[in-house]
Design an enzyme around this catalytic site. Structure first.
Site, PDB file in Angstrom:
ATOM      1  N   ASN A  42       0.838  -1.209   0.000  1.00 35.50           N
ATOM      2  CA  ASN A  42       0.000   0.000   0.000  1.00 35.50           C
ATOM      3  C   ASN A  42       0.874   1.262   0.000  1.00 35.50           C
ATOM      4  OD1 ASN A  42      -2.190  -1.727   0.264  1.00 35.50           O
ATOM      5  ND2 ASN A  42      -2.393  -1.426   2.469  1.00 35.50           N
ATOM      6  N   THR A 239      -9.509   1.275   5.748  1.00 34.55           N
ATOM      7  CA  THR A 239      -8.335   0.404   5.557  1.00 34.55           C
ATOM      8  C   THR A 239      -7.338   1.071   4.602  1.00 34.55           C
ATOM      9  OG1 THR A 239      -9.890  -1.431   5.631  1.00 34.55           O
ATOM     10  CG2 THR A 239      -7.618  -1.965   5.043  1.00 34.55           C
ATOM     11  N   ASP A 243      -1.556   4.101   5.487  1.00 34.20           N
ATOM     12  CA  ASP A 243      -0.527   3.809   4.476  1.00 34.20           C
ATOM     13  C   ASP A 243      -0.511   4.900   3.403  1.00 34.20           C
ATOM     14  OD1 ASP A 243      -0.045   1.431   5.831  1.00 34.20           O
ATOM     15  OD2 ASP A 243      -1.514   0.335   4.631  1.00 34.20           O
TER      16      ASP A 243
END
Ligand code: RIB
Length: 298
Positions: A42, A239, A243
């Protein structure tokens, strides 16, 4: 200059649910999807989409269904991504109706990173760039930190997920520590404010990038702090938001952008990413982030 992300690659198996399961509970998922993920993958994609020349190092299984192809198609340098026997890393993710998640990851190939691979990778990368970005989802992490410093590289560490491996890493060797408030408390067993004071006192040369979710973020360098509010959006799936922030932060900082702008753009990129499902696939490109910021009222 190139930026190396030495980290995990996972297949994310995502269940959309009404609420995160309680112990012993069974519920029927509302949707199911399989996405590319892993904090390393990511962040490498976020680096590349933010305009950096991203490299990834780590391991996928020989069974890798699509991760290497996805990285290559993005333009990420995969010369140091090894194929090993055994399964690619897997994560089971529940995402609830507020976009919050619960993740269980099985490391698989991510725990097959060897000292030999580390030395070869760092020596090869050292001719191309200076920053190495790390998280805590691969084997031999303390060794990577030590060797990177030995070779004169700069280390950005995201201690996620936090566990006892972190106790083996001397934070003096970390140039930038990038973490959320939960990880900050896990590191020193205190709240965010005490964490910042302790970092300032004990590790004055380690820059800190502390994200506070909907309360924004704080950057601290030599005791001087800079704050950035979070952008308000309707969250679909958080989610990979951290990142996205990390990749954008590293890419813009490496280009020498003023820190105020780095924080603004990284926060905007993370905010946009939570309006979409999936981790890597939800990361916006830089021009999209900049256009979105321009359209914001006020
Ligand atoms: O940070 C999000 C990532 O954590 C997911 O993509 C999952 O694979 C886990 O590594």
């Amino acid at each position: 200059m190139a930026i190396l992300d030495f980290g995990s690659c996972n297949v994310d198996v995502v269940f959309t649910v009404e609420h995160i399961n309680a112990p012993g509970e069974t519920q029927t998922a509302l949707a199911f999807a399989r996405y590319p993920g892993g904090k390393g993958l990511n962040q490498a994609i976020a680096l590349q989409r933010a305009g950096a020349d991203a490299w990834i190092a780590g391991c996928v299984g020989e069974d890798d269904p699509f991760l290497r192809k996805l990285l290559r198609d993005e333009g990420v340098n995969c010369d140091c991504l090894c194929a090993v026997s055994g399964p690619t890393g897997q994560a089971i993710i529940q995402v609830d109706s507020k976009g919050e998640n619960s993740i269980v990851a099985f490391p698989g190939a991510n725990f097959r990173v060897t000292r030999e691979q580390i030395l070869t990778t760092l020596q090869q990368f050292g001719k191309q760039g200076r920053w190495v970005i790390l998280q805590n989802e691969i084997s031999n992490l303390p060794y990577i930190v030590a060797q990177a410093k030995e070779l004169g590289l700069r280390v950005m560490l995201n201690p996620s997920p936090y566990n006892d491996v972190m106790k083996e890493i001397d934070l003096e060797m970390v140039d930038v520590l990038i973490l959320n408030q939960v990880e900050a408390c896990q590191l020193f067993g205190t709240d965010s404010e005490d964490f910042l004071k302790r970092m300032e006192r004990d590790y004055p040369n380690t820059r800190v990038m502390l994200t506070l979710g909907s309360r924004g973020c704080i950057y601290m360098e030599q005791g001087k702090r800079m704050y950035q509010d979070a952008y308000r959006v309707n969250a679909v799936d958080t989610t990979g938001a951290g990142d996205t922030f990390t990749g954008y932060f590293a890419a813009l900082m490496d280009r020498g952008e003023p820190m105020e702008r780095v924080l603004k753009v990284a926060s905007a990129a993370a905010a946009l990413s939570v309006t979409r499902s999936g981790a890597a696939v939800s990361i916006p490109k830089l021009d999209e982030v900049l256009a979105w910021m321009e359209d914001l009222p006020g």
